[in-house]
Design an enzyme around this catalytic site. Sequence first.
Site, PDB file in Angstrom:
ATOM      1  N   ASP A 168       0.868  -1.171   0.000  1.00 10.56           N
ATOM      2  CA  ASP A 168       0.000   0.000   0.000  1.00 10.56           C
ATOM      3  C   ASP A 168       0.916   1.236   0.000  1.00 10.56           C
ATOM      4  O   ASP A 168       2.145   1.140   0.084  1.00 10.56           O
ATOM      5  CB  ASP A 168      -0.981  -0.015   1.171  1.00 10.56           C
ATOM      6  CG  ASP A 168      -2.220   0.839   0.863  1.00 10.56           C
ATOM      7  OD1 ASP A 168      -2.151   1.688  -0.049  1.00 10.56           O
ATOM      8  OD2 ASP A 168      -3.250   0.667   1.530  1.00 10.56           O
TER       9      ASP A 168
HETATM   10  C1  NOJ Z   1      -4.072   3.881  -0.061  1.00  8.27           C
HETATM   11  C2  NOJ Z   1      -5.236   2.927   0.027  1.00  8.27           C
HETATM   12  O1  NOJ Z   1      -5.198   2.239   1.264  1.00  8.27           O
HETATM   13  C3  NOJ Z   1      -5.296   1.928  -1.104  1.00  8.27           C
HETATM   14  O2  NOJ Z   1      -6.483   1.212  -1.009  1.00  8.27           O
HETATM   15  C4  NOJ Z   1      -5.167   2.613  -2.423  1.00  8.27           C
HETATM   16  O3  NOJ Z   1      -5.255   1.679  -3.465  1.00  8.27           O
HETATM   17  C5  NOJ Z   1      -3.838   3.365  -2.463  1.00  8.27           C
HETATM   18  N1  NOJ Z   1      -3.816   4.350  -1.401  1.00  8.27           N
HETATM   19  C6  NOJ Z   1      -3.584   4.037  -3.803  1.00  8.27           C
HETATM   20  O4  NOJ Z   1      -4.437   5.090  -3.991  1.00  8.27           O
END
Ligand code: NOJ
Length: 758
Positions: A283
């Site tokens: 993430d």
């Molecule tokens: C953080 C989020 O937790 C995740 O779900 C997302 O895909 C990413 N950012 C990218 O935007």
Amino acid sequence: MRKLFALILSVVVLVGCSKPKGSEMDRFIDELMGRMTTEEKIGQLNLVTPGGGIPTGSAVSSDVEGKIRDGQVGGIFGVTGPDKVRMTQQIAVEQSRLGIPLLFGSDVIHGYKTVFPIPIGLSCSWDMALMEKTARIAAQEATADGLNWNFSPMVDISRDPRWGRVAEGGGEDPYLGSEIARAMVRGYQGSDLTAANTMMATVKHLALYGAPEGGRDYNTVDMSRIRMFNVYMPPFLAAIDEGAGCVMSAFNDVEGVPASGNHWLLTEILRDTWGFDGFVVSDYTSVNEMVDHGLGDLQAVSALALKAGLDMDMVGEGFLSTLGKSLQEGKVSMADIDKACRRILEAKYKLGLFDDPYRYIDEKRAEIEILSAENRAAARDAAARSFVLLKNEKNTLPLKKGGSIALVGPLANNKNNMLGTWAVSGDPQLSIPVLEGMNNVAGNSVTIRYAKGANISDDPAYAAKINVFGPRIDIDERSPEVMLREAEALASRSDVVVAVIGEASEMSGESSSRSDISLPESQKKLVRALKQTGKPLVLVMMSGRPLTMEEEHQLADAILYTWHPGIEAGNAIADVLFGGYNPSGKLTMTFPRNVGQVPIYYNHRTTGRPNPGDEFQKFRSNYLDVPNSPLYAFGYGLSYTSFDYSDVMLDRTTMGWNDNINVSVDVTNTGSVDGEEVVQLYIYDVVRTITQPVKKLKAFEKVFVKAGETKRVSFSLSVDDLAFYHPDLSFSAEPGEFIVYVGTSSDEVVSASFTLVE
Ligand code: NOJ
């Protein structure tokens, strides 16, 4: 005695994403990797964002073009529009030494430009074909604009409505969550990942991200393995079984080790046990965040992540900046880097990018397909099917197409909050407000007059926190009292009041946890004032989570819970309010009476001191100040008609290990309009070696029943449906008595019992 199944854990057949001509791909990648320098291999493990879209961390990437040219980028997200995607791909293909194409990712969570209801809303349709269709349309639109990799579906189970990201998931149940995970992967990936209108799915966030302590996003998680495997893991396993090409690791730790550096999770479970053969992406800066978790400096945590089985580093550039050094120092091996690099290249191969790096960019298709009338009609239909009718006294709904309606509330004539959270590519200005939708559907036969009545919140400091992606809470120049008086006056001279109230879209979603999940005070006052007028009061509630709303439940004559309905919000709401569509949604999360009941969920395990009723009993498991029962149970939802259930019919009362048992009920539509009913089947395992949930959903079917008609609904249960994970993570059923419940909601069922024998 307990009969062990062959561990379901151990064998997973990957279907949807079958390896395209395995050896041909291997040969291609062998040859390519033979020409790559170590730096270029590490470059493939780097995912960057130039800062478009929604940055969900403090960092964005620098000198993106230069890095692409230098072969230091494997994928990119936040680049929007076919021109920019083409230009960026050209840099990779034409200006980098080896011309390796990029992956183009995005969070296409509930539709691309045609925005569907938020996922928790869609889940309330209990309609897997519909969910697959919405994912299909999302992929068709997104790929026309050049995207080939989706950071969806989010399959995190959650039992805590304080957590803002419940908006993005399918609710609290592992069985339903697994069916949804499968439907969405099928929708995004189709049957051919190389097709120009399918995209790679990412199942996220492995693991347990939906269970942060206190419901506070990014917070610590701690749970037993039996809960982990029986409740939180099944949707991941289902998505992987369906062929999801990518897995995203979670921000949180799992048993003390951050998910992004957790070898047990990312290698022993995900790959060795579940057989996942795609790639794992972190993430947003979650590798770097392992430094804050105290696991060492950036070099140490990057090496830890790579060795744990993480292949691609989102935004943090820990891999890019430290893996070379770690290789020299023997902290990672060339084989570790090769393994991850190969997985990224395989993903590109499976997407067909080596054949044609531009295959996903199609301006002509974009022009025809994106936001087409057909897609918008699908969004309208999906929204109507996601609404849940929570109350309908004296048949207040559907509304008559005559007389006068006072349409009030801060969300009644509002474009900015219809799309809901995580609508990165959607344009709020293209959405249909409720006032417009009601006029569209009712035509001239009804007088519809509007008054705002209240702000979503009167608190400017709160509004500032919510308005990060645009004006969501707009505090009126008029005083709250003036607005309230206007709405009261309007209500008093109308036949019926429809109040559209709830949360602004950014009151739920990422980093939007709330400790008080009731309506803001400004709106509570509005509901009370409207009730005072004595007019029939219909609440249309929008939200990204279950709200605590006991008072509103008491005051309203009818309540339609619409979540955040997406681009066609107003039309879909009007369709349901005026009876054009008979509501069929059922809740996929339990609604607590107050926040102190949280976590509250239907499939809780047994206690030795249960209190089956709502009356307080000393020395029983209950509260002094609130009953144990929720305000609305999982699976609950009304219709404009009513359904009667016959007794449960079983084709046998003794089930052998290799038998299937047939469970059926007759469902009669006893009302005067046609309708759909979600028939739900739960089991309870009476005899067991570890405590079990009081009910577990094991099957459901959504049936259309004409007024006056009876339909037989049948389910077949096998021993697999009776199995569960034991503390040693074996998956098996245990012989003995089972109760099978069938009903309209988890708390309204008919039952029968049978015995499983060896
Ligand atoms: C953080 C989020 O937790 C995740 O779900 C997302 O895909 C990413 N950012 C990218 O935007």
